[in-house]
Each structure stands twice: as structure tokens, then as C-alpha cells.
Write an enzyme that holds these catalytic residues in place. Structure first.
Site, PDB file in Angstrom:
ATOM      1  N   SER A 251       0.836  -1.211   0.000  1.00  0.00           N
ATOM      2  CA  SER A 251       0.000   0.000   0.000  1.00  0.00           C
ATOM      3  C   SER A 251       0.869   1.259   0.000  1.00  0.00           C
ATOM      4  O   SER A 251       0.483   2.278  -0.571  1.00  0.00           O
ATOM      5  CB  SER A 251      -0.987  -0.005   1.166  1.00  0.00           C
ATOM      6  OG  SER A 251      -0.321   0.176   2.387  1.00  0.00           O
ATOM      7  N   ASN A 252       2.040   1.199   0.627  1.00  0.00           N
ATOM      8  CA  ASN A 252       2.949   2.356   0.560  1.00  0.00           C
ATOM      9  C   ASN A 252       3.489   2.543  -0.860  1.00  0.00           C
ATOM     10  O   ASN A 252       3.612   3.668  -1.337  1.00  0.00           O
ATOM     11  CB  ASN A 252       4.097   2.211   1.556  1.00  0.00           C
ATOM     12  CG  ASN A 252       3.698   2.672   2.944  1.00  0.00           C
ATOM     13  OD1 ASN A 252       3.530   3.862   3.186  1.00  0.00           O
ATOM     14  ND2 ASN A 252       3.504   1.723   3.846  1.00  0.00           N
TER      15      ASN A 252
ATOM     16  N   MET B 286      10.620  -7.191   4.333  1.00  0.00           N
ATOM     17  CA  MET B 286      10.790  -7.903   5.606  1.00  0.00           C
ATOM     18  C   MET B 286      12.183  -8.514   5.756  1.00  0.00           C
ATOM     19  O   MET B 286      12.316  -9.687   6.113  1.00  0.00           O
ATOM     20  CB  MET B 286       9.713  -8.997   5.726  1.00  0.00           C
ATOM     21  CG  MET B 286       8.304  -8.462   5.749  1.00  0.00           C
ATOM     22  SD  MET B 286       8.033  -7.307   7.114  1.00  0.00           S
ATOM     23  CE  MET B 286       7.964  -8.453   8.469  1.00  0.00           C
ATOM     24  N   ARG B 287      13.212  -7.735   5.476  1.00  0.00           N
ATOM     25  CA  ARG B 287      14.571  -8.245   5.658  1.00  0.00           C
ATOM     26  C   ARG B 287      15.452  -7.133   6.207  1.00  0.00           C
ATOM     27  O   ARG B 287      15.256  -5.968   5.865  1.00  0.00           O
ATOM     28  CB  ARG B 287      15.160  -8.704   4.312  1.00  0.00           C
ATOM     29  CG  ARG B 287      14.532  -9.962   3.773  1.00  0.00           C
ATOM     30  CD  ARG B 287      15.234 -10.393   2.503  1.00  0.00           C
ATOM     31  NE  ARG B 287      16.635 -10.763   2.730  1.00  0.00           N
ATOM     32  CZ  ARG B 287      17.040 -11.928   3.200  1.00  0.00           C
ATOM     33  NH1 ARG B 287      16.167 -12.858   3.502  1.00  0.00           N
ATOM     34  NH2 ARG B 287      18.316 -12.185   3.354  1.00  0.00           N
TER      35      ARG B 287
ATOM     36  N   ASN C 294      13.442   3.947   5.042  1.00  0.00           N
ATOM     37  CA  ASN C 294      12.465   2.972   5.533  1.00  0.00           C
ATOM     38  C   ASN C 294      11.311   3.723   6.171  1.00  0.00           C
ATOM     39  O   ASN C 294      11.467   4.858   6.623  1.00  0.00           O
ATOM     40  CB  ASN C 294      13.108   2.055   6.582  1.00  0.00           C
ATOM     41  CG  ASN C 294      12.161   0.958   7.039  1.00  0.00           C
ATOM     42  OD1 ASN C 294      11.424   0.385   6.225  1.00  0.00           O
ATOM     43  ND2 ASN C 294      12.153   0.665   8.330  1.00  0.00           N
TER      44      ASN C 294
ATOM     45  N   HIS D 207       8.311   3.138   9.197  1.00  0.00           N
ATOM     46  CA  HIS D 207       8.024   2.252  10.328  1.00  0.00           C
ATOM     47  C   HIS D 207       6.780   2.763  11.048  1.00  0.00           C
ATOM     48  O   HIS D 207       6.664   3.971  11.294  1.00  0.00           O
ATOM     49  CB  HIS D 207       9.237   2.238  11.268  1.00  0.00           C
ATOM     50  CG  HIS D 207       9.046   1.341  12.439  1.00  0.00           C
ATOM     51  ND1 HIS D 207       9.168  -0.030  12.354  1.00  0.00           N
ATOM     52  CD2 HIS D 207       8.695   1.616  13.714  1.00  0.00           C
ATOM     53  CE1 HIS D 207       8.917  -0.560  13.536  1.00  0.00           C
ATOM     54  NE2 HIS D 207       8.616   0.415  14.377  1.00  0.00           N
TER      55      HIS D 207
HETATM   56  C1  GRF Z   1       3.808  -0.657   6.862  1.00  0.00           C
HETATM   57  O1  GRF Z   1       3.104  -0.584   8.070  1.00  0.00           O
HETATM   58  C2  GRF Z   1       5.215  -0.150   7.054  1.00  0.00           C
HETATM   59  O2  GRF Z   1       5.289   0.859   8.014  1.00  0.00           O
HETATM   60  C3  GRF Z   1       5.954  -1.369   7.534  1.00  0.00           C
HETATM   61  O3  GRF Z   1       5.388  -2.424   6.790  1.00  0.00           O
HETATM   62  C4  GRF Z   1       4.058  -2.090   6.409  1.00  0.00           C
HETATM   63  C5  GRF Z   1       4.006  -2.215   4.908  1.00  0.00           C
HETATM   64  O4  GRF Z   1       2.713  -2.071   4.414  1.00  0.00           O
HETATM   65  N1  GRF Z   1       7.380  -1.206   7.346  1.00  0.00           N
HETATM   66  P1  GRF Z   1       2.472  -2.028   2.848  1.00  0.00           P
HETATM   67  O5  GRF Z   1       3.073  -3.299   2.262  1.00  0.00           O
HETATM   68  O6  GRF Z   1       3.122  -0.795   2.314  1.00  0.00           O
HETATM   69  O7  GRF Z   1       0.969  -2.008   2.711  1.00  0.00           O
END
Ligand code: GRF
Length: 218
Positions: free
Chosen positions: A13-14, A90-91, A107, A109
Site C-alpha cells: 500500500s505504501n 521484511m529483511r 524505511n 516504520h
Molecule cells: C507498513 O506498516 C510499514 O510501516 C511497515 O510495513 C508495512 C508495509 O505495508 N514497514 P504495505 O506493504 O506498504 O501495505
């Protein structure tokens, strides 16, 4: 215009918010490639829908984190990437990538760092009883969610929040501030001195917030 490479593992989604900001011309950047550690990441579909090249790099194909990162760097460089954007990747990032892109890895968070680094942080924020949470865009260093902070956005934690409802409120802010941080880098407006990142020609706001509102004083 800065050339980014976005690293994902999940929903993306980001990534979508960044694509939307670029297409709406709110963000002066391009996405040269999307790299996923997960072949099933929905982020890959999002990228393909917008004609962005995608690559999947599987963890199990590499004996070490460094070898994995060497392959990521090779691909990023082959696309001419200048700024690496981690968006739910996720790494942990090794020295190999940090040295290839010094102060050029971002990044996002979902907490107000340095509170609650790591995973399941919305649940941890609720359990701890904090009254505000939010999200942080930061430069990546060798630690876990520990690099210099660029932007934070704050949201209230409500009495009846679940990890899910709080995540949703935070995610809406993530989608807003990640593009802003990339835009600031693209405009060359960030100055980094040690841990402190400042924005040149910035508007200043000094309003305070409280949660819960102290109604007795109203
Ligand atoms: C988000 O909450 C981001 O802050 C974290 O992982 C999630 C990723 O969400 N690092 P998406 O894949 O961008 O929907």
C-alpha cells in the site's frame, strides 16, 4: 527527478501511495524497479499494473544476507537506481547494501521511533498505554529501525483501539509522509548532521497536542 527502487514483501500500500503521488505530479521521482523478497506479494501486481519492472529475489537462493544484498544491489544498479525505498520489505539490510547506497536507503516504520522498533508495534503501543503513536520515515543504518529520522506523523491512540484500527489510522499517515520524504530528498532539501536531519526552507509549526483532551480546563 530522482530514480527510486522500491523493495517490498507484502501488500504494497505504501508503494501504491508513492505511485499515486508520482502520477498526480505531487512527487518528482520515478520508480525504476520494484524488488520483492516474496513471489506472492500483492505489491508486484500493483507495480505491473502501472508498467513498473518487477524482480523477485528469493532468500533461499542465497547462502547469506550479504550474498542476497549483493544481488539486490546488482539489480538496483542495473536500473540506475539512486534512492532505495523500503516499503514493507521484511529483511534486515546488510553492510553490502548500505555501502552501495550510503544515506540513500529509506524505511518507513509504524511507530514513533525510537519507541517500538521491530514487529507488531501497533499492538505493543496499545499494550504499553501510550496516548499517541504514528509513523516514522528514516534513513536506514545497520541497526533495527534505528537510523536518522526524517519525518514523523502523530496519531492519537483511542481507548477502544485494536491493533487493526490503530494500524489503519497510522497507515493513512504513512501514505502521506513517505512521498513527502522522497520529495525532500529529490529537491536536495535535507541536511544530515550525525543523527539530526533538518529540512532547508521549512515552515515551522509549534502547536501542542494532547490526548485525552483535559476537558475540565475547557
Ligand atoms: C507498513 O506498516 C510499514 O510501516 C511497515 O510495513 C508495512 C508495509 O505495508 N514497514 P504495505 O506493504 O506498504 O501495505
Amino acid at each position: 527527478m530522482i530514480k527510486t527502487g522500491v523493495l517490498v514483501s507484502g501488500s504494497g500500500s505504501n508503494l501504491q501511495a508513492i505511485i499515486d503521488a508520482i502520477e498526480a505530479k505531487r512527487l518528482d521521482a520515478s520508480i525504476s524497479v520494484v524488488i520483492s523478497s516474496n513471489p506472492k506479494a500483492f505489491a508486484l501486481e500493483r507495480a505491473k499494473k502501472h508498467g513498473i519492472p518487477t524482480e523477485v529475489i528469493l532468500k533461499d537462493s542465497f547462502p547469506s544476507r550479504e550474498d542476497y544484498d549483493r544481488e539486490v544491489v546488482r539489480i538496483l544498479k542495473s536500473y540506475g537506481v539512486e534512492l532505495v525505498v523500503l516499503a514493507g520489505f521484511m529483511r534486515l539490510i546488510s553492510k553490502v547494501m548500505l555501502e552501495a547506497f550510503p544515506m540513500r536507503i529509506l524505511n518507513i516504520h509504524p511507530s514513533l521511533l525510537p519507541s517500538f522498533p521491530g514487529l507488531e508495534v501497533q499492538k505493543k503501543a496499545i499494550e504499553h498505554g501510550v496516548k499517541f503513536s504514528g509513523c516514522t520515515v528514516h534513513f536506514v543504518d545497520e541497526g533495527l529501525d534505528s537510523g536518522p529520522i526524517i519525518i514523523q506523523a502523530v496519531v492519537p491512540v483511542l481507548d477502544d483501539d485494536t491493533a487493526e484500527s490503530l494500524s489503519k489510522r497510522i497507515l493513512a499517515e504513512e501514505h502521506r509522509i513517505y512521498s513527502q520524504a522522497i520529495q525532500l530528498i529529490s529537491e536536495g532539501r535535507l541536511e544530515v548532521r550525525g543523527r539530526r536531519v533538518t529540512v532547508k526552507n521549512n515552515k515551522v509549526e509549534t502547536g501542542a497536542m494532547e490526548n485525552p483532551k483535559a476537558a475540565i480546563f475547557d
